[in-house]
Enzyme design. Structure first.
Site, short mmCIF file in Angstrom:
data_model
loop_
_atom_site.label_atom_id
_atom_site.label_comp_id
_atom_site.label_asym_id
_atom_site.label_seq_id
_atom_site.Cartn_x
_atom_site.Cartn_y
_atom_site.Cartn_z
N CYS A 174 -7.64 2.65 -10.26
CA CYS A 174 -7.50 1.75 -9.62
C CYS A 174 -7.94 1.49 -7.84
O CYS A 174 -7.56 0.44 -7.88
CB CYS A 174 -6.41 0.80 -9.90
SG CYS A 174 -5.62 0.90 -12.00
N HIS A 307 -2.35 -4.75 -2.48
CA HIS A 307 -2.95 -4.83 -3.77
C HIS A 307 -2.57 -5.52 -4.73
O HIS A 307 -2.20 -5.91 -5.48
CB HIS A 307 -2.06 -3.41 -3.72
CG HIS A 307 -2.55 -2.07 -4.91
ND1 HIS A 307 -3.78 -2.24 -5.90
CD2 HIS A 307 -1.35 -1.87 -5.75
CE1 HIS A 307 -4.11 -1.73 -6.84
NE2 HIS A 307 -2.38 -1.20 -7.24
N GLU A 318 4.10 -1.17 -2.08
CA GLU A 318 2.99 -1.63 -0.92
C GLU A 318 4.30 -2.46 0.32
O GLU A 318 2.80 -2.26 0.94
CB GLU A 318 2.26 -2.94 -1.71
CG GLU A 318 0.62 -2.93 -0.82
CD GLU A 318 0.01 -4.40 -1.04
OE1 GLU A 318 -1.41 -3.97 -0.98
OE2 GLU A 318 0.11 -4.92 -2.12
N LYS A 339 -5.55 -10.65 -7.06
CA LYS A 339 -5.12 -10.16 -8.21
C LYS A 339 -4.51 -10.92 -8.85
O LYS A 339 -4.52 -11.86 -10.76
CB LYS A 339 -4.62 -8.91 -8.21
CG LYS A 339 -5.32 -7.82 -8.37
CD LYS A 339 -4.11 -6.98 -8.39
CE LYS A 339 -4.87 -4.99 -7.72
NZ LYS A 339 -4.61 -5.16 -6.18
N PHE A 403 -3.31 5.10 -10.37
CA PHE A 403 -2.37 5.32 -11.02
C PHE A 403 -2.81 7.05 -10.60
O PHE A 403 -3.98 7.37 -10.01
CB PHE A 403 -3.30 5.64 -12.47
CG PHE A 403 -2.44 4.64 -13.08
CD1 PHE A 403 -1.12 3.52 -13.31
CD2 PHE A 403 -2.55 4.60 -14.94
CE1 PHE A 403 -1.04 2.87 -13.65
CE2 PHE A 403 -1.93 4.53 -15.66
CZ PHE A 403 -1.26 2.98 -15.60
#
Length: 806
Positions: A174, A307, A318, A339, A403
């Protein structure tokens, strides 16, 4: 434009890299403008997914690109089959490249135009189609593997637009899109390309939905990052691409500069395969590095595009990372998550979020975090709830964490407001080597087999294969049986090889030492284990212990976790050119001061379907041992690890220097009509660029380590290129170790470099060229000088200060 001479010293001030074009295709619609308008308005485009069967999943929602999309350019594919990730990438590329439409043709020479593509899942739909056909007992179409790998997508985009400079694929899950933009900016900054198209792409598939569902990560409602009532992430699909040039080039040609890429930082958590470090330590190191590389102070960051996935663990980690990195200014710095309106685009996330960040700087407006309702005690920052907010800043940060604990942070600035510091250039040396291959354990085993002409491989099902034989007793010093239980062989071999290389170098691992990982075919063992049950039983069969291993950088994460390597990390997958490309990237990161030491580890393993794919494409040999050559190569597996250091660091600790990476060059054939140029012009260009980067002439070279492995068409092309570069009469000795040891896919370039440090039982007396080429026409050449056989910490290559030109 910065240039480096052979000894790694900067000859001029570094020029900042500008974003002059953007392209995007997301659930907000076609175009970067639609993406920015949706983000600015907080318009949620996460809705019921139409083209994937969502039965059995915890959600029915996703950030889906609506409507049938036809790529603006064609590509090689089976009839009736389309690779959606490639279609998305081509659409974004077409828009980004439109920034050059008004310039005269040839303003950027094709050979000076590069591409860096980030992706998490690559051509997963093509790989799934292959596995499905094989599972049903049918003959899979041999063109499917040509669309399955990350480099296959990158080469298809490059071929569509005739980009013949460096062509690379980045696979840090990602964080891929952000890493790709950072690497693309490096290529421009270091004078390796005049323009680079960089970004990311990923498409929806039932495989990805099943995997995240098995991890219980999916939210039943549109994701609400950082909010107290967040329930998980929403997946998205799409692509984002940026066009990067130097600010000098942009000004000279009247190109509008949207933002400048001031710097980027990479790090490894070394903590867990999916969960971030709970205190955000690894992510904070990436942000710290990005700030340091850019010269931007923490208090000067006026906006953070976070993120922000919406999961219980990621958002607090984060938030902690931002607080650690920005200090007291974190509390007053607006943070928002793109997102929340388009979902998590995986490998494309960093690219589309960088585009939003650039527009936020340009319009001085922070987009909101959609869906945010109330504060969570574990997320104490300002997440721009409700509506967009005016900004008054010249610098912004874009974060992406992934990941396997891979972290990437980008610092973008408004054009003309900031000049990054000149890197503290240094020479780069090799201080440790480890080789695992069919010939046995260690570089000595490979040398003995090569000297004796002991060919690798034996027939398995009519195919000649060379395998690594590594028993439990050889693995036990590095991994327990329990640790290995959730690993595939890609990770096991990588950990063992890396540990051996560190021991060879006498280097202790710590959080400053990182790992650059390379793999040509990727985690196919894990992919087969995860996908095949889905074909039988659907999403209910998804194994949550296997899914994290299906990302290309999972082995890098396992290496970081088990060996304590928490410095900069990245993963490249450049087909059979991966090993050389990974060495080149490692050398550039070290030369520019991203770290004092990195381990470059390259690994590929054989599975039934990998072997079958090579057979279907006609590349793998079927000849029995001792039989005449059949114009194809012996397919092999292996792992090579190289400890690489800045020379100053190696000298300071009294390390034995085995060799020095003097320079490298890259080029692509970029042809839609064929996989490689039969005249070898791309190989030739890569070699000439490598020699120029090293400050050497062909007469200075003592040997050429060839990419040749027995595939007639490719070997002839390389042979013609070598003859043109070095001449037919005075050419240095050529070595083709892969014709004996087997073609270890992406490992070959690293293997040849390791072998090039010795000749027989002694070190060579002159620099060597090491060639590496993918089957899709991407070429990387390295120039390596011999080390000091007496171990005094100084390379023994010729010392000159010839300038670099490309």
């Amino acid at each position: 434009m910065a240039r480096r001479n052979k000894r790694g010293r900067a000859t001029r001030t570094v020029t900042t890299v500008a974003v002059v074009g953007t392209g995007a295709l997301t659930s907000q619609g076609a175009g970067a403008a639609a993406l920015w308008e949706g983000a600015r308005a907080g318009r949620v485009a996460i809705r019921p997914v139409q083209h994937i069967d969502m039965r059995g999943l915890a959600t029915k929602l996703g950030g889906e690109v609506e409507g049938a999309r036809t790529a603006p350019r064609g590509y090689r594919r089976p009839k009736g089959h389309r690779e959606r990730a490639l279609d998305l990438a081509l659409a974004a590329a077409e828009e980004a490249l439109a920034a050059l439409a008004e310039l005269p043709e040839g303003t950027v020479a094709p050979t000076r135009f590069g591409l860096v593509l980030g992706t998490c899942n690559a051509g997963l739909l093509s790989a799934r189609a292959w596995l499905d056909a094989a599972h049903r007992g049918a003959a899979p179409d041999p063109r499917l593997p040509l669309l399955a790998t990350p480099q296959a997508l990158a080469e298809s985009v490059a071929a569509a637009y005739g980009l013949r400079g460096p062509v690379l694929a980045v696979n840090t899950a990602c964080a891929s899109g952000a890493n790709a933009i950072g690497l693309g900016a490096d290529l421009v900054r270091q004078g390796r390309a005049d323009a680079v198209l960089a970004g990311g792409t990923d498409a929806f598939s039932d495989v990805v939905f099943a995997g995240f569902n098995a991890l219980e990560s999916l939210s039943p409602e549109p994701a609400a990052p950082y909010s107290a009532d967040r329930q998980g992430l929403s997946l998205g699909e799409g692509s984002g691409m940026v066009l990067l040039v130097s600010t000098e080039f942009a000004a000279a040609h009247g190109l509008r500069q949207l933002a400048e890429v001031a710097g980027y930082g990479l790090s490894a958590d070394g903590y867990h395969v999916t969960a971030p470090h709970p205190e955000g330590a690894g992510a904070a190191r990436a942000i710290d590095s990005a700030l340091r590389r850019s010269g931007v102070a923490p208090e000067d960051i006026g906006y953070v595009n976070g993120h922000g996935t919406g999961t219980p663990k990621n958002d607090p980690a984060e938030s902690a990372a931002i607080a650690r990195a920005l200090g007291e200014s974190a509390a007053r710095t607006p943070v928002s998550s793109t997102k929340s309106v388009i979902g998590h685009l995986l490998g494309a996330a960093g690219a589309v979020e960088a585009i939003v960040t650039a527009h936020a700087l340009d319009e001085q407006l922070a987009p909101p975090t959609a869906g945010y309702t109330r504060a969570a005690p574990e997320c104490p920052l300002d997440y721009v709830p409700g509506a967009a907010r005016p900004l008054h800043t010249d610098a912004a940060l874009s974060n992406n964490f992934a990941f396997a604990g891979a972290n990437a942070a980008l610092v973008l600035t408004r054009p003309g407001t900031h000049t990054p510091p000149v890197p503290d250039w240094d020479r780069v040396v090799v201080t440790g080597v480890s080789v695992l291959g069919p010939a046995g354990d260690g570089i000595q085993a490979a040398r003995r087999a090569l000297r004796a002409g002991q060919e690798a491989g034996s027939l398995e099902g009519g195919l000649r294969l060379g395998r690594v034989a590594l028993g439990d007793e050889e693995i036990a010093p590095y991994l327990t049986r329990r640790q290995r239980r959730r690993m595939d062989r890609l990770a096991v071999l990588s950990i063992v090889a890396t540990a051996k290389a560190l021991a060879d170098a006498g280097l202790s691992a710590d959080e400053s030492v990182g790992v650059v990982f390379g793999t040509g075919t990727g985690p196919m063992e894990a992919m087969e284990r995860f996908v095949l049950p889905l074909l039988e039983e659907g999403a209910a069969a998804a194994d949550p212990s296997v899914f994290p291993n299906t990302v290309y950088n999972q082995a890098a994460g396992q290496v970081a976790t088990h060996l304590g390597l928490r410095g900069p990390t990245s993963t490249l997958s450049v087909g059979h050119a991966t090993g050389a490309a990974a060495v080149a990237y490692t050398a550039d990161l070290l030369a520019a001061g991203h770290a004092d030491a990195l381990v470059c580890t390259v690994t590929d393993t054989l599975t039934e379907q990998v072997a079958r794919a090579y057979t279907a494409t006609g590349a793998a040999s079927t000849r029995p041992p001792g039989a005449p050559a059949d114009g194809r190569f012996t397919l092999a597996e292996g792992s090579v690890a190289l400890v690489m250091e800045r020379l100053s660091a190696a000298r300071a600790r009294g390390a034995t220097v085995l060799g020095e990476v003097l320079g490298h060059g890259m080029a692509s054939d970029a042809s839609r009509a064929r996989l490689w140029d039969p005249h070898g012009r791309g190989v030739e260009l890569a070699m000439r660029r490598a020699l120029a980067d090293a400050g050497l002439t062909p007469r200075d070279v003592g040997g050429v380590w060839l990419s040749a492995a027995g595939l007639t068409a490719a070997d002839r092309a390389e042979s013609a290129a070598v003859e043109r570069v070095f001449g037919s009469d005075a050419a240095p000795p050529g070595h083709a170790p892969k014709s004996v040891l087997g073609e270890p896919m992406g490992v070959g370039g690293a293997l040849c470099l390791a072998l090039s440090l010795w000749s027989g039982d002694t070190r060579p007396a002159a620099p060597a060229v090491v060639n590496s080429s993918s089957l899709g026409g991407s070429h990387v050449s390295l120039v390596v000088a011999p080390g000091d056989p007496h171990g005094t910490g100084d390379p023994g290559g010729p010392d000159n200060d010839k300038g670099v030109s490309q």
